[in-house]
Design a protein around this motif. Structure first.
Motif, PDB file in Angstrom:
ATOM      1  N   GLY A 319       0.892  -0.971   0.069  1.00 55.13           N
ATOM      2  CA  GLY A 319      -0.119   0.076  -0.036  1.00 55.13           C
ATOM      3  C   GLY A 319       0.760   1.357  -0.021  1.00 55.13           C
ATOM      4  O   GLY A 319       1.823   1.319  -0.402  1.00 55.13           O
ATOM      5  N   LYS A 320       0.553   2.327   0.514  1.00 53.79           N
ATOM      6  CA  LYS A 320       0.732   3.581   0.796  1.00 53.79           C
ATOM      7  C   LYS A 320       1.810   3.885   1.807  1.00 53.79           C
ATOM      8  O   LYS A 320       1.661   3.445   2.906  1.00 53.79           O
ATOM      9  CB  LYS A 320      -0.125   4.577   0.276  1.00 53.79           C
ATOM     10  CG  LYS A 320      -0.816   4.483  -0.910  1.00 53.79           C
ATOM     11  CD  LYS A 320       0.200   4.569  -2.184  1.00 53.79           C
ATOM     12  CE  LYS A 320       0.384   5.986  -2.186  1.00 53.79           C
ATOM     13  NZ  LYS A 320       1.378   6.347  -3.560  1.00 53.79           N
ATOM     14  N   ILE A 321       2.499   4.851   1.777  1.00 49.84           N
ATOM     15  CA  ILE A 321       3.280   5.654   2.841  1.00 49.84           C
ATOM     16  C   ILE A 321       3.217   6.962   2.998  1.00 49.84           C
ATOM     17  O   ILE A 321       3.105   7.696   1.796  1.00 49.84           O
ATOM     18  CB  ILE A 321       4.855   5.184   2.522  1.00 49.84           C
ATOM     19  CG1 ILE A 321       5.432   3.907   2.410  1.00 49.84           C
ATOM     20  CG2 ILE A 321       5.891   6.069   3.340  1.00 49.84           C
ATOM     21  CD1 ILE A 321       6.583   3.714   1.816  1.00 49.84           C
ATOM     22  N   ALA A 322       2.768   7.323   4.033  1.00 45.46           N
ATOM     23  CA  ALA A 322       2.499   8.827   4.310  1.00 45.46           C
ATOM     24  C   ALA A 322       3.584   9.667   5.353  1.00 45.46           C
ATOM     25  O   ALA A 322       4.096   9.042   6.003  1.00 45.46           O
ATOM     26  CB  ALA A 322       1.072   9.000   5.204  1.00 45.46           C
ATOM     27  N   PHE A 323       3.793  10.712   4.939  1.00 46.48           N
ATOM     28  CA  PHE A 323       4.433  11.491   5.788  1.00 46.48           C
ATOM     29  C   PHE A 323       3.421  12.362   6.742  1.00 46.48           C
ATOM     30  O   PHE A 323       2.229  13.116   5.889  1.00 46.48           O
ATOM     31  CB  PHE A 323       5.099  12.498   4.991  1.00 46.48           C
ATOM     32  CG  PHE A 323       6.556  12.027   4.247  1.00 46.48           C
ATOM     33  CD1 PHE A 323       7.390  11.472   5.325  1.00 46.48           C
ATOM     34  CD2 PHE A 323       6.489  12.308   3.027  1.00 46.48           C
ATOM     35  CE1 PHE A 323       8.476  10.925   4.527  1.00 46.48           C
ATOM     36  CE2 PHE A 323       7.818  11.824   2.478  1.00 46.48           C
ATOM     37  CZ  PHE A 323       8.558  11.121   3.310  1.00 46.48           C
ATOM     38  N   THR A 324       3.458  12.722   7.894  1.00 48.68           N
ATOM     39  CA  THR A 324       2.615  13.562   8.797  1.00 48.68           C
ATOM     40  C   THR A 324       2.988  14.554   9.115  1.00 48.68           C
ATOM     41  O   THR A 324       4.403  14.706   9.579  1.00 48.68           O
ATOM     42  CB  THR A 324       1.995  12.422   9.903  1.00 48.68           C
ATOM     43  OG1 THR A 324       3.195  12.350  10.744  1.00 48.68           O
ATOM     44  CG2 THR A 324       1.329  11.276   9.671  1.00 48.68           C
TER      45      THR A 324
END
Length: 327
Positions: A319-324
């Motif tokens: 799936g996806k990788i997020a920066f918070t």
């Protein structure tokens, strides 16, 4: 404001000047931004460049201010960024002037971004910030490949090599939502199991004999993004007269093709890239109608960007990788 930039030959966290909204523009305070494989390649494409470029194509956030002439967004609105720049209506190919956000324009890996109000859409209410932040680029790419180009229909079978990618996780869900059968491949057993949990009907080991495993299946459509490593293997399991859509090449991008075999098989080959705003809005409507959620593998702070990029480069994610962003 803090931003992840490519400058000289390095990736670095740098203080950049806060943006100001001009006519027709909005400033978005970023809550979450999605990492894409494209972000891994841009430093090499730029080479040694003294001008700092903020990376990133995907993001979601809150409208902080709007410039003159903006009437359909207000301060406080929750939005997602559309990274397909200046492509508004569906067309056979992108129009002149089309670019993807994040090069040459400054991108989303920053606390704020200024962008045309034509490039933002209201955030689907059922999505978390991390889900919304990783949405647009991959989901739009998958939506156009599957529906606009691939013309998938209820009861058909779609074959998707490379099950762990962000786009693949959207493709699996899109296809199942409309009643298609889904077959995927992965070398990783956990990713095969995760694909089945997401809705895939069959998940094959990439190293298996596809012809033998799929001898009883009639595959109507292949969505190919791996490139040379799987392209001809995918073509071999496609039914005569079937459709193959390609939108990427994570392995080598030059493929040897037996053209006689291809035209005798009456195959149909389509290229696809991103998508129009019209398709993005249709995709958002699809998500809301089916209460569909992006698959977020993991989240990182912007300070850990290099670790996140290494994680993506080694294909560890499903799936996806997020920066918070804490704002």
């Amino acid at each position: 404001m803090k931003a992840l930039v490519h400058e000289g030959t390095e990736l670095k966290i740098k203080e950049m000047e806060e943006p100001k909204a001009g006519k027709g523009e909005v400033i978005v305070a970023i809550k979450s931004a999605g990492l894409n494989r494209r972000d891994l390649y841009i430093p090499n494409r730029r080479g040694e460049n003294p001008e700092p470029l903020i990376l990133g194509s995907d993001a979601a956030g809150v409208i902080e201010s709007a410039g003159e002439g903006v009437s359909h967004f207000s301060k406080g609105d929750e939005v997602i960024i559309n990274p397909a720049l200046r492509w508004y209506d569906n067309s056979d190919a992108p129009p002149e002037g089309f670019d993807i956000l994040g090069m040459p324009d400054h991108g989303t890996f920053a606390e704020k971004i200024v962008i045309s109000a034509e490039q933002v859409e209201h955030k689907p209410k059922h999505l978390s910030w991390d889900e919304a932040g990783v949405l647009a680029l991959s989901a739009l790419t998958g939506y156009r490949a599957l529906f606009t180009k691939g013309q998938i229909k209820r009861g058909e079978t779609v074959f998707i090599p490379g099950a762990g990618s962000g786009v693949a996780t959207y493709l699996i869900q899109f296809a199942k939502n409309v009643g298609a059968k889904v077959i995927v491949t992965s070398r990783n057993e956990n990713k095969r199991k995760q694909s089945e949990s997401l809705g895939a009907d069959i998940a094959l080991d990439t190293n298996s004999d596809w012809g033998k495993e799929l001898k009883d299946e009639e595959i109507d459509l292949v969505i190919e993004s791996v490139g040379k490593a799987t392209f001809n293997r995918s073509l071999d399991v496609l039914k005569k007269g079937g459709r193959i859509v390609t939108f990427g090449a994570t392995t080598e991008d030059v493929v040897d093709l037996n053209i006689r075999k291809f035209f005798y098989g009456q195959y149909q080959l389509f290229g696809s890239t991103m998508g129009s705003r019209q398709e993005l809005r249709a995709m958002l409507e699809h998500l809301e109608n089916f209460d569909m959620h992006p698959v977020v593998d993991s989240t990182f702070s912007l300070n850990d960007a290099k670790e996140a990029m290494d994680y993506l480069e080694k294909n560890k994610q499903f799936g996806k990788i997020a920066f918070t962003f804490d704002q």
